[in-house]
Design a protein around this motif. Structure first.
Motif, PDB file in Angstrom:
ATOM      1  N   MET A   1       0.847  -1.196   0.000  1.00  0.00           N
ATOM      2  CA  MET A   1       0.000   0.000   0.000  1.00  0.00           C
ATOM      3  C   MET A   1       0.882   1.246   0.000  1.00  0.00           C
ATOM      4  O   MET A   1       1.725   1.424   0.877  1.00  0.00           O
ATOM      5  N   THR A   2       0.708   2.124  -0.991  1.00  0.00           N
ATOM      6  CA  THR A   2       1.496   3.349  -1.079  1.00  0.00           C
ATOM      7  C   THR A   2       0.907   4.410  -0.158  1.00  0.00           C
ATOM      8  O   THR A   2      -0.304   4.620  -0.129  1.00  0.00           O
ATOM      9  N   PRO A   3       1.744   5.129   0.616  1.00  0.00           N
ATOM     10  CA  PRO A   3       1.233   6.163   1.508  1.00  0.00           C
ATOM     11  C   PRO A   3       0.477   7.241   0.740  1.00  0.00           C
ATOM     12  O   PRO A   3       0.807   7.569  -0.406  1.00  0.00           O
ATOM     13  N   ASP A   4      -0.544   7.824   1.381  1.00  0.00           N
ATOM     14  CA  ASP A   4      -1.335   8.895   0.784  1.00  0.00           C
ATOM     15  C   ASP A   4      -0.433  10.084   0.471  1.00  0.00           C
ATOM     16  O   ASP A   4       0.244  10.613   1.345  1.00  0.00           O
ATOM     17  N   ALA A   5      -0.440  10.531  -0.790  1.00  0.00           N
ATOM     18  CA  ALA A   5       0.438  11.619  -1.220  1.00  0.00           C
ATOM     19  C   ALA A   5       0.127  12.923  -0.502  1.00  0.00           C
ATOM     20  O   ALA A   5       0.995  13.796  -0.401  1.00  0.00           O
ATOM     21  N   ASP A   6      -1.106  13.088  -0.011  1.00  0.00           N
ATOM     22  CA  ASP A   6      -1.442  14.303   0.726  1.00  0.00           C
ATOM     23  C   ASP A   6      -0.854  14.295   2.139  1.00  0.00           C
ATOM     24  O   ASP A   6      -0.731  15.344   2.764  1.00  0.00           O
ATOM     25  N   LEU A   7      -0.524  13.106   2.634  1.00  0.00           N
ATOM     26  CA  LEU A   7      -0.014  12.980   3.989  1.00  0.00           C
ATOM     27  C   LEU A   7       1.491  12.744   4.027  1.00  0.00           C
ATOM     28  O   LEU A   7       2.156  13.086   5.007  1.00  0.00           O
ATOM     29  N   VAL A   8       2.019  12.139   2.971  1.00  0.00           N
ATOM     30  CA  VAL A   8       3.442  11.810   2.910  1.00  0.00           C
ATOM     31  C   VAL A   8       3.968  12.178   1.528  1.00  0.00           C
ATOM     32  O   VAL A   8       3.362  11.808   0.519  1.00  0.00           O
TER      33      VAL A   8
END
Length: 329
Positions: A1-8
């Motif tokens: 699962m790729t981290p959320d781009a808005d959070l990371v």
């Protein structure tokens, strides 16, 4: 699962990083300590890791980015390869989660994640000690000592305080761990434990690591201790002041009560926790006198009373968010 781009978000990476070669990832959270971050990274590089080891640096100061900039500069000339990311949500649990999620997403052949903090220096046998203990004992999670080193050597006597004392002295299997500042975690733990790994409810009080370990133990994972895998934790002088020691001791008590209430939910569980808190308070004076005599310090002797009081304060929702203002921590 790729981290959320808005959070990371990714800030930098080594130009010749080969994700398929990486088996072990060292995750390193940082917050407004760029100079010591570089010292920590230097101590990792000095261990002479092979091409199967990488580092993920997680800057938790999205506004200042001092750590991210320092990490980017360091990565350009380092033998140890890695990635610098920014965890945009404030809080140590968010930073840890961002690093672990990134490691899993970026390195498909990952077998272990190790953790070191940005105020620590890795001892020469740090990672090898953790790995050897994991192999020898079969433990899924292995911790090691965090040796306190005061910037002012005149304060070294405070190393006897329980808030600085390692929980174990001998390598081998142990019941559980308590700190994430020096730990090795195997891939099966990360695959099976629900996400987010560390509960953000503990972001500013601490204890997210202890909560994670309790939940991992409930799922049957085993814990180990490597006495040889030491890190040296650099401590500012304020951590020898009574106000800081009192706040940390009260916080330790509060966290223990919070974790027990999670373990034993409902009215019977709350009653059980309260009874234990009262029993600890009743026993605290005798335990405190003993501790004070052993350490030669009346202030250190207050620890058991402070922990018991902290537990009772937590019953009324009074928990000190010691990480809310990092400059005073």
């Amino acid at each position: 699962m790729t981290p959320d781009a808005d959070l990371v978000s990714e800030h930098a990476r080594s130009a010749d990083l080969d994700p398929d070669r990486i088996r072990v990832v060292i995750t390193l959270p940082t917050f407004r300590r760029p100079d010591h971050l570089v010292m920590t990274l230097d101590s990792l590089q000095a261990q002479g890791f092979g091409h199967d080891t990488a580092v993920v640096i997680m800057d938790n100061d999205a506004a200042g980015l001092e750590g991210a900039h320092a990490a980017a500069d360091w990565l350009t000339g380092s033998r140890l390869k890695g990635i610098a990311i920014v965890a945009h949500q404030r809080g140590n649990c968010h930073a840890y989660n961002a690093g672990w999620e990134t490691a899993l997403a970026e390195f498909p052949k990952l077998t272990h994640i190790a953790v070191i903090d940005d105020d620590e220096i890795a001892g020469p046998d740090w990672l090898s000690g953790l790995m050897k203990t994991a192999e020898k004992t079969g433990a899924d999670l292995v911790g090691g000592p965090q040796i306190p080193v005061f910037a002012d050597k005149a304060l070294d006597g405070w190393r006897k305080h329980p808030v600085f004392t390692p929980h174990y002295q001998v390598s081998g299997l142990v019941p559980i761990l308590y700190s994430s500042g020096n730990v090795l975690i195997s891939r099966p733990v990360l695959d099976i434990m629900p996400r987010p790994y560390l509960d953000p409810a503990f972001n500013f009080i601490g204890g997210g690591d202890s909560d994670f370990y309790r939940r991992a133990k409930a799922r049957g994972f085993a814990f180990g201790w490597s006495a040889e895998a030491a890190v040296m934790e650099t401590l500012p002088s304020r951590r020898a002041e009574f106000s800081w020691l009192n706040a940390r001791s009260l916080r330790n008590g509060a966290i223990s009560a919070i974790l027990e209430k999670r373990q034993w939910p409902g009215i019977p569980g709350r009653a059980r926790t309260l009874i234990k808190s009262l029993a600890l308070l009743a026993a605290a004076p005798v335990r405190g006198v003993r501790l004070g005599l052993e350490t030669g310090s009346a202030v250190i002797g207050l620890y058991h009373i402070q922990v018991a009081v902290g537990r009772l304060m937590a019953e009324f929702g009074l928990v000190n968010e010691q990480y809310r203002n990092p400059e005073s921590n």
